[in-house]
Design an enzyme around this catalytic site. Structure first.
Site, PDB file in Angstrom:
ATOM      1  N   PRO A   1     -12.164   3.712  -7.581  1.00 11.62           N
ATOM      2  CA  PRO A   1     -12.879   2.135  -8.117  1.00 11.62           C
ATOM      3  C   PRO A   1     -11.446   1.639  -8.720  1.00 11.62           C
ATOM      4  CG  PRO A   1     -13.908   4.077  -9.192  1.00 11.62           C
ATOM      5  CD  PRO A   1     -12.747   4.807  -8.311  1.00 11.62           C
ATOM      6  N   GLU A   2     -11.271   0.405  -8.411  1.00 13.59           N
ATOM      7  CA  GLU A   2     -10.066  -0.491  -9.055  1.00 13.59           C
ATOM      8  C   GLU A   2     -10.800  -1.761  -9.741  1.00 13.59           C
ATOM      9  OE1 GLU A   2      -6.899  -1.386  -6.030  1.00 13.59           O
ATOM     10  OE2 GLU A   2      -7.501   0.141  -4.947  1.00 13.59           O
TER      11      GLU A   2
ATOM     12  N   LYS B   1      -9.544  -1.242 -15.381  1.00 13.66           N
ATOM     13  CA  LYS B   1     -10.531  -0.231 -14.971  1.00 13.66           C
ATOM     14  C   LYS B   1     -11.185   0.088 -16.029  1.00 13.66           C
ATOM     15  CE  LYS B   1      -7.120   0.725 -11.493  1.00 13.66           C
ATOM     16  NZ  LYS B   1      -6.227   1.969 -10.918  1.00 13.66           N
TER      17      LYS B   1
ATOM     18  N   ARG C   1      -3.253  -2.540 -25.286  1.00 11.48           N
ATOM     19  CA  ARG C   1      -2.187  -1.769 -24.423  1.00 11.48           C
ATOM     20  C   ARG C   1      -2.354  -2.249 -23.315  1.00 11.48           C
ATOM     21  NH1 ARG C   1      -4.242   3.252 -27.152  1.00 11.48           N
ATOM     22  NH2 ARG C   1      -5.650   3.548 -25.457  1.00 11.48           N
TER      23      ARG C   1
ATOM     24  N   ASN D   1      -4.421   1.145  -5.914  1.00  8.86           N
ATOM     25  CA  ASN D   1      -3.551   1.432  -4.882  1.00  8.86           C
ATOM     26  C   ASN D   1      -3.886   0.721  -3.838  1.00  8.86           C
ATOM     27  OD1 ASN D   1      -1.564   2.877  -3.615  1.00  8.86           O
ATOM     28  ND2 ASN D   1      -2.864   4.334  -2.568  1.00  8.86           N
TER      29      ASN D   1
ATOM     30  N   ARG E   1       0.573   7.968  -5.835  1.00 11.18           N
ATOM     31  CA  ARG E   1      -0.482   7.637  -4.708  1.00 11.18           C
ATOM     32  C   ARG E   1       0.251   6.986  -3.768  1.00 11.18           C
ATOM     33  NH1 ARG E   1      -5.041   5.807  -6.867  1.00 11.18           N
ATOM     34  NH2 ARG E   1      -5.823   5.993  -5.050  1.00 11.18           N
TER      35      ARG E   1
END
Ligand SMILES: [Zn+2]
Length: 296
Positions: free
Chosen positions: A2-3, A52, A127, A171, A284
């Protein structure tokens, strides 16, 4: 894997299914039994996403924070059996289950599933870098990411994956957006031109909502054009057939799955014919074309 588009689509779907209703919360697998007990029976106020991370606000100022990680899945489906049947069969290792009269949401395999306070939500969000999918994600937000990029000697392909620089890109979007702008993935952040960065950001602001709407990452020009056309028709209200797709009811099967580079190692670049190359960057496989991608 998942992105950010997955998390945002998930938040929308959770809102359609559960927002405003009292939700039964349980942990069929047992690992989240304590957290589930804190939420069980509360009203689900609203789900939202930042990169995410998924944040679900419940009554009583309690929040659920979920990160799907690499293999997590959160399926939100209409209940097939009548609501009078009190149990819904459990399949696999369900960490968290949300249930109301009409819907069941099952979360499996997340890296984060926790009940947190509003202060903790703020800490987590502080963050994270800007998210191109957030409505406040324009202008200043793009500059905020640029400041972080231009101070770093790490390669741009690594910086795009750093959620503190930019939230939501994984990725596939990283590889594809660098190719779309012909950017050398190994250029240090300090050498990336501001105009290049703004073009990448503006592109993500267009591409990622298509990923949310269609449940799949679309980066190739012809598919992007078709998807934008379909979105425009929906906005006109003239294409009810697309509604299911846009609400994420049948994601992932609308377009043929193809990319410029992703997982095409050794195959010819679709633009210049050179072999697509691959190398581990930020843990990745980065895919890139050494001939096309020279810009900084
Ligand atoms: Zn090429």
């Amino acid at each position: 894997m998942p992105e950010g588009h997955t998390t945002h689509a998930l938040a929308s779907r959770l809102n359609v299914a559960f927002a405003g209703s009292a939700v039964g919360v349980s942990s069929p697998q047992g690992k989240f039994a304590g957290g589930a007990a804190l939420l069980d029976g509360l009203a689900l106020v609203e789900a939202s996403a930042w990169g995410k991370h998924l944040f679900v606000e419940f009554g009583g100022e309690r929040w659920l924070n979920v990160h799907l990680g690499l293999i997590g899945k959160f399926s939100v489906m209409p209940r097939l059996a009548p609501a009078s049947e009190r149990t819904v069969p459990v399949v696999g290792q369900v960490r968290l289950r949300l249930l109301n009269a009409d819907w069941v949401g099952d979360l499996r395999g997340p890296t984060v599933c926790a009940v947190v306070t509003a202060e903790k939500v703020e800490q987590i969000q502080a963050r994270l870098g800007p998210d191109p999918l957030r409505p406040d994600g324009d202008g200043d937000q793009s500059d905020l990411a640029l400041r972080r990029i231009s101070r770093s000697a790490r390669p741009i392909a690594e910086l795009l994956m750093d959620q503190a620089v930019l939230a939501g890109v994984g990725n596939v979007y990283r590889c594809e957006v660098l190719f779309r702008h012909r950017v050398d993935p190994f250029r240090p952040g300090t050498e990336i031109r501001p105009t290049t960065w703004r073009a990448i950001w503006d592109d993500l602001v267009v591409l990622m909502p298509l990923g949310v709407a269609f449940g799949q990452i679309l980066t190739m020009d012809d598919q992007v054009a078709d998807a934008m056309q379909a979105m425009a028709e929906v906005a006109d209200g003239s294409a009810a057939a697309h509604t299911a797709v846009v609400t994420g009811a049948s994601p992932g099967d609308h377009f043929e799955r193809r990319f410029y580079l992703y997982k095409r190692t050794g195959e010819p670049c679709r633009v210049c014919g050179s072999r697509v190359r691959t190398q581990l960057v930020a843990g990745r496989n980065l895919f890139w074309c050494g001939r096309c991608q020279r810009r900084r």
